[in-house]
Design a protein around this motif. Sequence first.
Motif, PDB file in Angstrom:
ATOM      1  N   LEU A  58       0.835  -1.198   0.000  1.00 20.94           N
ATOM      2  CA  LEU A  58       0.000   0.000   0.000  1.00 20.94           C
ATOM      3  C   LEU A  58       0.871   1.250   0.000  1.00 20.94           C
ATOM      4  O   LEU A  58       1.893   1.300   0.673  1.00 20.94           O
ATOM      5  CB  LEU A  58      -0.912   0.002   1.238  1.00 20.94           C
ATOM      6  N   SER A  59       0.457   2.260  -0.738  1.00 20.15           N
ATOM      7  CA  SER A  59       1.258   3.483  -0.869  1.00 20.15           C
ATOM      8  C   SER A  59       0.969   4.453   0.275  1.00 20.15           C
ATOM      9  O   SER A  59       0.532   5.591   0.061  1.00 20.15           O
ATOM     10  CB  SER A  59       0.980   4.155  -2.214  1.00 20.15           C
ATOM     11  N   THR A  60       1.200   3.986   1.508  1.00 20.59           N
ATOM     12  CA  THR A  60       1.029   4.823   2.689  1.00 20.59           C
ATOM     13  C   THR A  60       1.948   4.323   3.792  1.00 20.59           C
ATOM     14  O   THR A  60       2.297   3.143   3.823  1.00 20.59           O
ATOM     15  CB  THR A  60      -0.430   4.806   3.188  1.00 20.59           C
ATOM     16  N   ASN A  61       2.338   5.223   4.706  1.00 19.65           N
ATOM     17  CA  ASN A  61       3.092   4.815   5.894  1.00 19.65           C
ATOM     18  C   ASN A  61       2.289   5.097   7.160  1.00 19.65           C
ATOM     19  O   ASN A  61       2.837   5.136   8.257  1.00 19.65           O
ATOM     20  CB  ASN A  61       4.459   5.498   5.947  1.00 19.65           C
ATOM     21  N   ASN A  62       0.989   5.294   6.984  1.00 21.52           N
ATOM     22  CA  ASN A  62       0.094   5.532   8.117  1.00 21.52           C
ATOM     23  C   ASN A  62      -0.448   4.196   8.619  1.00 21.52           C
ATOM     24  O   ASN A  62      -1.109   3.471   7.865  1.00 21.52           O
ATOM     25  CB  ASN A  62      -1.051   6.456   7.696  1.00 21.52           C
ATOM     26  N   TYR A  63      -0.167   3.863   9.875  1.00 23.80           N
ATOM     27  CA  TYR A  63      -0.543   2.556  10.426  1.00 23.80           C
ATOM     28  C   TYR A  63      -2.038   2.285  10.325  1.00 23.80           C
ATOM     29  O   TYR A  63      -2.461   1.219   9.859  1.00 23.80           O
ATOM     30  CB  TYR A  63      -0.095   2.447  11.883  1.00 23.80           C
ATOM     31  N   LYS A  64      -2.842   3.237  10.753  1.00 23.50           N
ATOM     32  CA  LYS A  64      -4.290   3.021  10.780  1.00 23.50           C
ATOM     33  C   LYS A  64      -4.842   2.772   9.385  1.00 23.50           C
ATOM     34  O   LYS A  64      -5.636   1.851   9.157  1.00 23.50           O
ATOM     35  CB  LYS A  64      -4.982   4.234  11.419  1.00 23.50           C
ATOM     36  N   GLU A  65      -4.408   3.589   8.436  1.00 18.81           N
ATOM     37  CA  GLU A  65      -4.878   3.451   7.055  1.00 18.81           C
ATOM     38  C   GLU A  65      -4.413   2.128   6.444  1.00 18.81           C
ATOM     39  O   GLU A  65      -5.195   1.390   5.840  1.00 18.81           O
ATOM     40  CB  GLU A  65      -4.359   4.627   6.220  1.00 18.81           C
ATOM     41  N   ALA A  66      -3.120   1.821   6.622  1.00 15.76           N
ATOM     42  CA  ALA A  66      -2.553   0.611   6.026  1.00 15.76           C
ATOM     43  C   ALA A  66      -3.141  -0.651   6.647  1.00 15.76           C
ATOM     44  O   ALA A  66      -3.478  -1.602   5.932  1.00 15.76           O
ATOM     45  CB  ALA A  66      -1.039   0.611   6.177  1.00 15.76           C
ATOM     46  N   SER A  67      -3.255  -0.661   7.974  1.00 17.51           N
ATOM     47  CA  SER A  67      -3.751  -1.871   8.640  1.00 17.51           C
ATOM     48  C   SER A  67      -5.211  -2.135   8.276  1.00 17.51           C
ATOM     49  O   SER A  67      -5.594  -3.275   8.016  1.00 17.51           O
ATOM     50  CB  SER A  67      -3.588  -1.761  10.157  1.00 17.51           C
ATOM     51  N   GLY A  68      -6.025  -1.084   8.234  1.00 23.85           N
ATOM     52  CA  GLY A  68      -7.434  -1.259   7.904  1.00 23.85           C
ATOM     53  C   GLY A  68      -7.638  -1.745   6.482  1.00 23.85           C
ATOM     54  O   GLY A  68      -8.324  -2.743   6.235  1.00 23.85           O
ATOM     55  N   LYS A  69      -7.007  -1.056   5.529  1.00 23.66           N
ATOM     56  CA  LYS A  69      -7.173  -1.411   4.118  1.00 23.66           C
ATOM     57  C   LYS A  69      -6.507  -2.740   3.794  1.00 23.66           C
ATOM     58  O   LYS A  69      -7.086  -3.600   3.126  1.00 23.66           O
ATOM     59  CB  LYS A  69      -6.597  -0.305   3.238  1.00 23.66           C
ATOM     60  N   GLY A  70      -5.263  -2.920   4.276  1.00 21.07           N
ATOM     61  CA  GLY A  70      -4.521  -4.143   3.988  1.00 21.07           C
ATOM     62  C   GLY A  70      -5.190  -5.371   4.574  1.00 21.07           C
ATOM     63  O   GLY A  70      -5.295  -6.413   3.912  1.00 21.07           O
ATOM     64  N   PHE A  71      -5.654  -5.261   5.826  1.00 17.51           N
ATOM     65  CA  PHE A  71      -6.335  -6.389   6.474  1.00 17.51           C
ATOM     66  C   PHE A  71      -7.592  -6.755   5.700  1.00 17.51           C
ATOM     67  O   PHE A  71      -7.875  -7.933   5.465  1.00 17.51           O
ATOM     68  CB  PHE A  71      -6.686  -6.041   7.922  1.00 17.51           C
ATOM     69  N   SER A  72      -8.343  -5.745   5.274  1.00 12.09           N
ATOM     70  CA  SER A  72      -9.588  -5.990   4.547  1.00 12.09           C
ATOM     71  C   SER A  72      -9.335  -6.737   3.234  1.00 12.09           C
ATOM     72  O   SER A  72     -10.047  -7.687   2.895  1.00 12.09           O
ATOM     73  CB  SER A  72     -10.286  -4.660   4.271  1.00 12.09           C
ATOM     74  N   ILE A  73      -8.288  -6.329   2.505  1.00 16.57           N
ATOM     75  CA  ILE A  73      -7.972  -6.956   1.222  1.00 16.57           C
ATOM     76  C   ILE A  73      -7.563  -8.422   1.416  1.00 16.57           C
ATOM     77  O   ILE A  73      -8.062  -9.323   0.748  1.00 16.57           O
ATOM     78  CB  ILE A  73      -6.850  -6.186   0.506  1.00 16.57           C
ATOM     79  N   LEU A  74      -6.634  -8.663   2.376  1.00 17.64           N
ATOM     80  CA  LEU A  74      -6.134 -10.022   2.591  1.00 17.64           C
ATOM     81  C   LEU A  74      -7.193 -10.925   3.226  1.00 17.64           C
ATOM     82  O   LEU A  74      -7.284 -12.110   2.906  1.00 17.64           O
ATOM     83  CB  LEU A  74      -4.867  -9.993   3.434  1.00 17.64           C
ATOM     84  N   ALA A  75      -7.985 -10.346   4.138  1.00 17.09           N
ATOM     85  CA  ALA A  75      -9.062 -11.130   4.756  1.00 17.09           C
ATOM     86  C   ALA A  75     -10.083 -11.547   3.696  1.00 17.09           C
ATOM     87  O   ALA A  75     -10.603 -12.664   3.723  1.00 17.09           O
ATOM     88  CB  ALA A  75      -9.733 -10.332   5.859  1.00 17.09           C
ATOM     89  N   GLY A  76     -10.354 -10.651   2.752  1.00 15.60           N
ATOM     90  CA  GLY A  76     -11.272 -10.989   1.664  1.00 15.60           C
ATOM     91  C   GLY A  76     -10.784 -12.204   0.892  1.00 15.60           C
ATOM     92  O   GLY A  76     -11.572 -13.084   0.525  1.00 15.60           O
ATOM     93  N   TYR A  77      -9.469 -12.264   0.658  1.00 19.37           N
ATOM     94  CA  TYR A  77      -8.890 -13.400  -0.064  1.00 19.37           C
ATOM     95  C   TYR A  77      -9.046 -14.702   0.720  1.00 19.37           C
ATOM     96  O   TYR A  77      -9.521 -15.707   0.175  1.00 19.37           O
ATOM     97  CB  TYR A  77      -7.406 -13.137  -0.350  1.00 19.37           C
ATOM     98  N   ILE A  78      -8.664 -14.706   2.005  1.00 16.51           N
ATOM     99  CA  ILE A  78      -8.704 -15.968   2.760  1.00 16.51           C
ATOM    100  C   ILE A  78     -10.128 -16.391   3.139  1.00 16.51           C
ATOM    101  O   ILE A  78     -10.373 -17.554   3.432  1.00 16.51           O
ATOM    102  CB  ILE A  78      -7.803 -15.931   4.025  1.00 16.51           C
ATOM    103  N   PHE A  79     -11.072 -15.453   3.103  1.00 15.78           N
ATOM    104  CA  PHE A  79     -12.463 -15.802   3.401  1.00 15.78           C
ATOM    105  C   PHE A  79     -13.231 -16.245   2.154  1.00 15.78           C
ATOM    106  O   PHE A  79     -14.442 -16.395   2.187  1.00 15.78           O
ATOM    107  CB  PHE A  79     -13.182 -14.630   4.079  1.00 15.78           C
TER     108      PHE A  79
END
Length: 199
Positions: A58-79
């Motif tokens: 992700l093109s950000t170094n903000n923890y809240k933004e990266a963790s929320g968006k990144g988790f959502s994308i990867l969780a979508g894949y494994i679910f």
Amino acid sequence: MKITLIVLGILVLGFVIVQIYAMKSQSGIENYPYKVVKRFPRFEIRNYEATLFTSVKLSTNNYKEASGKGFSILAGYIFGGNETNEKIAMTSPVSMSLEDSMTIMFMVPKKFNKENLPKPNQSDIEFKEEPSKTMAAITFGGWANSKKIEAYKNKLKTALDEEGISYSNKFYFFGYNPPFEILNRKNEVLVELQDISKN
């Protein structure tokens, strides 16, 4: 007054049930395998095994933004967000590289390899082979945020400098708990070490 006490009692009971469920669900989760090499008062050195991850950059170094968006994308894949609609077990921890462009990673369960993992529906998800590595880790509790992560990153650097241990610029954040788990939260900041035999 009586109704208020009943409602409070139900809320407390619900909270306790959710926390017990969260702790029990964690006990069966597959973890990123490592062995402790040496413990120090403020950190420990670990050898991590070579491991396969699903990842998204992700093109950000903000923890809240990266963790929320990144988790959502990867969780979508494994679910089930993949070509076979296959559900893949959650693993621990969720890993995040501490860079200008953060990479969020979920460890792939050991029963899978690159050949038999289902293809993601989202093209920005990649399979990433992490080699075996030696890392120093500092642990902290509570809820993580950018300020806390930066503070513990600096604490880890200071502790390593005091011990004369050489480290790289590859820092990571590891989060071990689901969002709904409030008690016993565990977080870590880690850094890849240089050749520790020279230290």
